[in-house]
Design a protein around this motif. Structure first.
Motif, PDB file in Angstrom:
ATOM      1  N   CYS A 148      30.803  53.959  35.549  1.00 48.22           N
ATOM      2  CA  CYS A 148      30.960  52.464  35.930  1.00 48.22           C
ATOM      3  C   CYS A 148      30.379  51.650  35.116  1.00 48.22           C
ATOM      4  CB  CYS A 148      30.947  52.355  37.445  1.00 48.22           C
ATOM      5  SG  CYS A 148      32.311  53.334  38.220  1.00 48.22           S
ATOM      6  N   GLU A 149      28.869  51.861  34.963  1.00 46.23           N
ATOM      7  CA  GLU A 149      27.938  50.833  34.469  1.00 46.23           C
ATOM      8  C   GLU A 149      28.181  50.592  32.946  1.00 46.23           C
ATOM      9  OE1 GLU A 149      23.979  52.373  34.857  1.00 46.23           O
ATOM     10  OE2 GLU A 149      23.799  51.262  36.915  1.00 46.23           O
ATOM     11  N   MET A 150      28.582  51.719  32.145  1.00 45.61           N
ATOM     12  CA  MET A 150      28.779  51.575  30.724  1.00 45.61           C
ATOM     13  C   MET A 150      30.249  50.882  30.467  1.00 45.61           C
ATOM     14  SD  MET A 150      29.488  54.797  28.058  1.00 45.61           S
ATOM     15  CE  MET A 150      30.872  55.515  28.988  1.00 45.61           C
ATOM     16  N   GLU A 151      31.226  51.474  31.344  1.00 46.23           N
ATOM     17  CA  GLU A 151      32.465  50.685  31.158  1.00 46.23           C
ATOM     18  C   GLU A 151      32.588  49.355  31.724  1.00 46.23           C
ATOM     19  OE1 GLU A 151      35.308  51.980  29.607  1.00 46.23           O
ATOM     20  OE2 GLU A 151      33.970  53.898  29.083  1.00 46.23           O
ATOM     21  N   LEU A 152      32.118  49.074  32.823  1.00 45.39           N
ATOM     22  CA  LEU A 152      32.012  47.545  33.325  1.00 45.39           C
ATOM     23  C   LEU A 152      31.117  46.561  32.224  1.00 45.39           C
ATOM     24  CD1 LEU A 152      31.368  47.758  36.926  1.00 45.39           C
ATOM     25  CD2 LEU A 152      33.440  47.165  35.882  1.00 45.39           C
ATOM     26  N   GLY A 153      30.393  47.013  31.328  1.00 41.42           N
ATOM     27  CA  GLY A 153      29.719  46.161  30.448  1.00 41.42           C
ATOM     28  C   GLY A 153      30.646  46.020  29.381  1.00 41.42           C
ATOM     29  N   LYS A 154      31.756  46.286  29.190  1.00 39.54           N
ATOM     30  CA  LYS A 154      32.693  45.810  28.141  1.00 39.54           C
ATOM     31  C   LYS A 154      33.860  45.203  28.656  1.00 39.54           C
ATOM     32  CE  LYS A 154      32.792  51.088  26.491  1.00 39.54           C
ATOM     33  NZ  LYS A 154      33.447  52.051  26.378  1.00 39.54           N
ATOM     34  N   VAL A 155      33.797  44.755  29.637  1.00 41.84           N
ATOM     35  CA  VAL A 155      34.800  44.027  30.473  1.00 41.84           C
ATOM     36  C   VAL A 155      34.544  42.300  30.217  1.00 41.84           C
ATOM     37  CG1 VAL A 155      36.025  43.148  32.716  1.00 41.84           C
ATOM     38  CG2 VAL A 155      35.374  45.679  32.474  1.00 41.84           C
ATOM     39  N   GLY A 156      33.588  41.769  30.420  1.00 39.55           N
ATOM     40  CA  GLY A 156      33.495  40.386  30.286  1.00 39.55           C
ATOM     41  C   GLY A 156      33.758  39.746  31.423  1.00 39.55           C
ATOM     42  N   ASP A 157      34.305  38.340  31.340  1.00 40.65           N
ATOM     43  CA  ASP A 157      34.768  37.717  32.372  1.00 40.65           C
ATOM     44  C   ASP A 157      36.517  37.630  32.292  1.00 40.65           C
ATOM     45  OD1 ASP A 157      35.175  36.230  34.585  1.00 40.65           O
ATOM     46  OD2 ASP A 157      33.558  34.786  33.903  1.00 40.65           O
ATOM     47  N   MET A 158      36.809  38.945  32.728  1.00 43.74           N
ATOM     48  CA  MET A 158      38.262  39.023  32.706  1.00 43.74           C
ATOM     49  C   MET A 158      38.965  38.030  33.558  1.00 43.74           C
ATOM     50  SD  MET A 158      40.318  42.532  33.457  1.00 43.74           S
ATOM     51  CE  MET A 158      42.071  42.703  32.985  1.00 43.74           C
ATOM     52  N   GLN A 159      38.481  37.657  34.543  1.00 43.55           N
ATOM     53  CA  GLN A 159      39.133  36.829  35.556  1.00 43.55           C
ATOM     54  C   GLN A 159      39.445  35.369  34.728  1.00 43.55           C
ATOM     55  OE1 GLN A 159      36.752  35.841  39.259  1.00 43.55           O
ATOM     56  NE2 GLN A 159      38.681  35.920  40.511  1.00 43.55           N
ATOM     57  N   ARG A 160      38.364  34.937  34.128  1.00 44.12           N
ATOM     58  CA  ARG A 160      38.604  33.706  33.435  1.00 44.12           C
ATOM     59  C   ARG A 160      39.549  33.662  32.240  1.00 44.12           C
ATOM     60  NH1 ARG A 160      32.463  30.864  35.033  1.00 44.12           N
ATOM     61  NH2 ARG A 160      33.242  29.844  36.964  1.00 44.12           N
ATOM     62  N   VAL A 161      39.332  34.835  31.550  1.00 45.41           N
ATOM     63  CA  VAL A 161      40.126  35.063  30.509  1.00 45.41           C
ATOM     64  C   VAL A 161      41.437  34.902  30.715  1.00 45.41           C
ATOM     65  CG1 VAL A 161      40.807  36.768  28.756  1.00 45.41           C
ATOM     66  CG2 VAL A 161      38.386  36.295  28.864  1.00 45.41           C
ATOM     67  N   VAL A 162      41.872  35.760  31.824  1.00 53.58           N
ATOM     68  CA  VAL A 162      43.222  35.561  32.174  1.00 53.58           C
ATOM     69  C   VAL A 162      43.737  34.164  32.695  1.00 53.58           C
ATOM     70  CG1 VAL A 162      45.139  36.372  33.934  1.00 53.58           C
ATOM     71  CG2 VAL A 162      43.180  37.939  32.903  1.00 53.58           C
ATOM     72  N   SER A 163      43.123  33.357  33.293  1.00 50.50           N
ATOM     73  CA  SER A 163      43.159  31.906  33.498  1.00 50.50           C
ATOM     74  C   SER A 163      43.468  31.300  32.233  1.00 50.50           C
ATOM     75  CB  SER A 163      42.227  31.413  34.228  1.00 50.50           C
ATOM     76  OG  SER A 163      41.971  31.952  35.584  1.00 50.50           O
ATOM     77  N   LYS A 164      42.792  31.438  31.134  1.00 49.51           N
ATOM     78  CA  LYS A 164      42.827  30.889  29.961  1.00 49.51           C
ATOM     79  C   LYS A 164      44.233  31.137  29.232  1.00 49.51           C
ATOM     80  CE  LYS A 164      38.041  30.191  28.331  1.00 49.51           C
ATOM     81  NZ  LYS A 164      36.993  30.431  27.378  1.00 49.51           N
TER      82      LYS A 164
END
Length: 473
Positions: free
Chosen positions: A331-347
């Protein structure tokens, strides 16, 4: 041009107007004095024809907007950006200009203005006859919350959510300051924005519903009015792309322990009492891998659970990570790739996303697939529920993979964004760009065959395109 500036200024008299003039954003009069003081830029004066005194001016290059805009907004100012709406070279008279964006402390979408590890809430408050209603809206994530209750309860919510801007009905600013002693930037809305009928209609139109029963707020009149006022403010500030604000949630008073501002400050929950000394509880606990996680952790600290079952479920989830280190490491490794998905979707919803952020979204969706599989096979029920709720968005991810080139640039204008095969017209243009000489030779051969003129030559002009020249030999 100054008349044009004054017309724009009358639209937003309480905002600093950044007036695009050639390669600069200029400010004039009182705005120039303020901008000079806040931004540390040179204040000058120029003579205005027909005026009794010189006019103050201060400006900066247009490409430096990302450096200067955050400083104005974080200082508590509303900023109206007036851009040129046509190419000055093609304008026959005065260049057309218009307000393209109104940025305020509570309504900001740019990464240069927002703090990635903090929510950026706009709040609207409504003083009812028997209770107070409040709404919290973060346009950068689409999160929309509302509640109503006593002054003491609302004060604790304001402390917990720490809105950057507060909306109040015109004439009630002093009442708000007297009751809550808030340090937020306060903006007064006209009383028509606080009409219950208008608020309900605006909310129903936003969510495409006939009533608000499904959100559990139908009976909360004061909360509904506050929520409607928040959406009206988005309309006023010309933020019309709000499809990502798809739901509103009632803050469940009975679910959380109420923490007042004195408790939050004295226990140093999110910030140390003295900025240069010690660490807060939040700073000690924050090992999150994403900005979304950091914002959620802060929320959990400020709104402790009351239900024993809810607390135990959360503790069971934490224990699963502790007892299964391989799951935690994944989870630590994969979550490090996510970035701020919430704000990207809003963009995406607000049409402000750039190619590199779209690539980040694709990476995040790939990570969701891995995390979903890992969670669904976990032994802990609460972890499995998380896995079941995750959506792979397979179709969207595959489309991005198919249509977006790897490692795209930040700006679309630089090219190298859209993959081959997506647009036949774009593919043709690219072929012309790569083999321009061959393309002209092809045209030349075609025209020779069509006209029978063996001496026909083809040239190219940046203004008129290709041209045909016939030479006598």
């Amino acid at each position: 041009m100054m008349k044009q500036f004054q017309d724009m200024k009358r639209q937003h008299p309480d905002a600093i107007l950044l007036f695009r003039c050639g390669d600069f954003y200029e400010t004039y009069s009182e705005d120039a004095v303020t901008a000079s003081r806040v931004l540390g830029i040179t204040l000058t004066r120029r003579n205005q024809k027909g005026a009794s005194k010189d006019i103050e001016m201060a400006g900066f290059p247009y490409h430096a907007l990302e450096n200067y805009l955050p400083r104005l907004v974080r200082s508590g100012f509303r900023v109206a950006i007036c851009d040129q709406l046509e190419d000055p070279k093609l304008a026959k008279k005065l260049v057309k200009r218009g307000i393209t964006e109104l940025v305020t402390p509570g309504v900001a979408l740019g990464d240069n203005v927002l703090n990635s590890r903090e929510s950026n809430f706009l709040a609207a408050i409504h003083f009812g006859q028997a209770s107070v209603g409040i709404a919290f809206l973060d346009i950068s994530t689409g999160e929309f919350l509302t509640a109503q209750g006593t002054v003491e309860y609302i004060d604790k919510l304001i402390t917990g959510f720490a809105p950057k801007e507060m909306l109040v009905e015109r004439g009630k600013k002093s009442r708000y300051q007297e009751l809550f002693n808030g340090k937020q930037f306060i903006f007064e809305l006209e009383d028509w924005a606080y009409s219950e009928t208008a608020a309900r209609d605006r909310l129903k139109r936003q969510f495409g519903v006939r009533n608000l029963k499904g959100f559990g707020i139908e009976h909360l009149s004061d909360a509904v009015v506050a929520a409607g006022a928040a959406l009206v403010y988005l309309d006023i500030t010309q933020h019309t792309h709000t499809e990502h604000i798809a739901s509103i949630r009632r803050i469940e008073e009975e679910r959380y322990v109420r923490l007042d501002k004195f408790t939050v400050r004295n226990l140093e929950l999110v910030a140390p009492s003295y900025a240069d000394e010690g660490s807060s509880l939040y700073q000690v606990l924050d090992k999150t891998r994403t900005p979304m996680g950091a914002r959620q952790l802060q929320r959990w600290i400020l709104f402790p659970l009351r239900s024993v079952n809810d607390i135990n479920n959360r503790l069971d989830s934490v224990e699963h990570f502790f007892r299964h280190p391989e799951f935690r490491e994944l989870c630590e490794m994969e979550l490090g790739k996510v970035g701020d998905m919430q704000r990207v979707v809003s963009k995406v919803a607000t049409a402000r996303i750039n190619p590199r952020e779209m690539e980040q979204l694709r990476t995040a969706l790939e990570t969701v697939v891995v995390l979903k599989n890992a969670c669904c096979t976990a032994s802990q029920e609460s972890i499995r529920r998380i896995g079941e709720e995750l959506d792979n968005c397979t179709e969207l991810r595959q489309r991005i993979e198919r249509e977006l080139l790897p490692n795209p640039p930040m700006m679309v204008a630089k090219g190298g964004v859209i993959a081959a095969g997506v647009s036949p017209e774009l593919d043709d243009y690219r072929e012309i760009q790569r083999s321009g000489k061959d393309y002209l030779l092809h045209i030349q051969q075609r025209e020779i065959e069509r006209t029978g003129i063996a001496s026909l030559k083809i040239g190219f002009n940046n203004v008129f395109g290709y041209y045909i020249e016939v030479r006598n030999t």
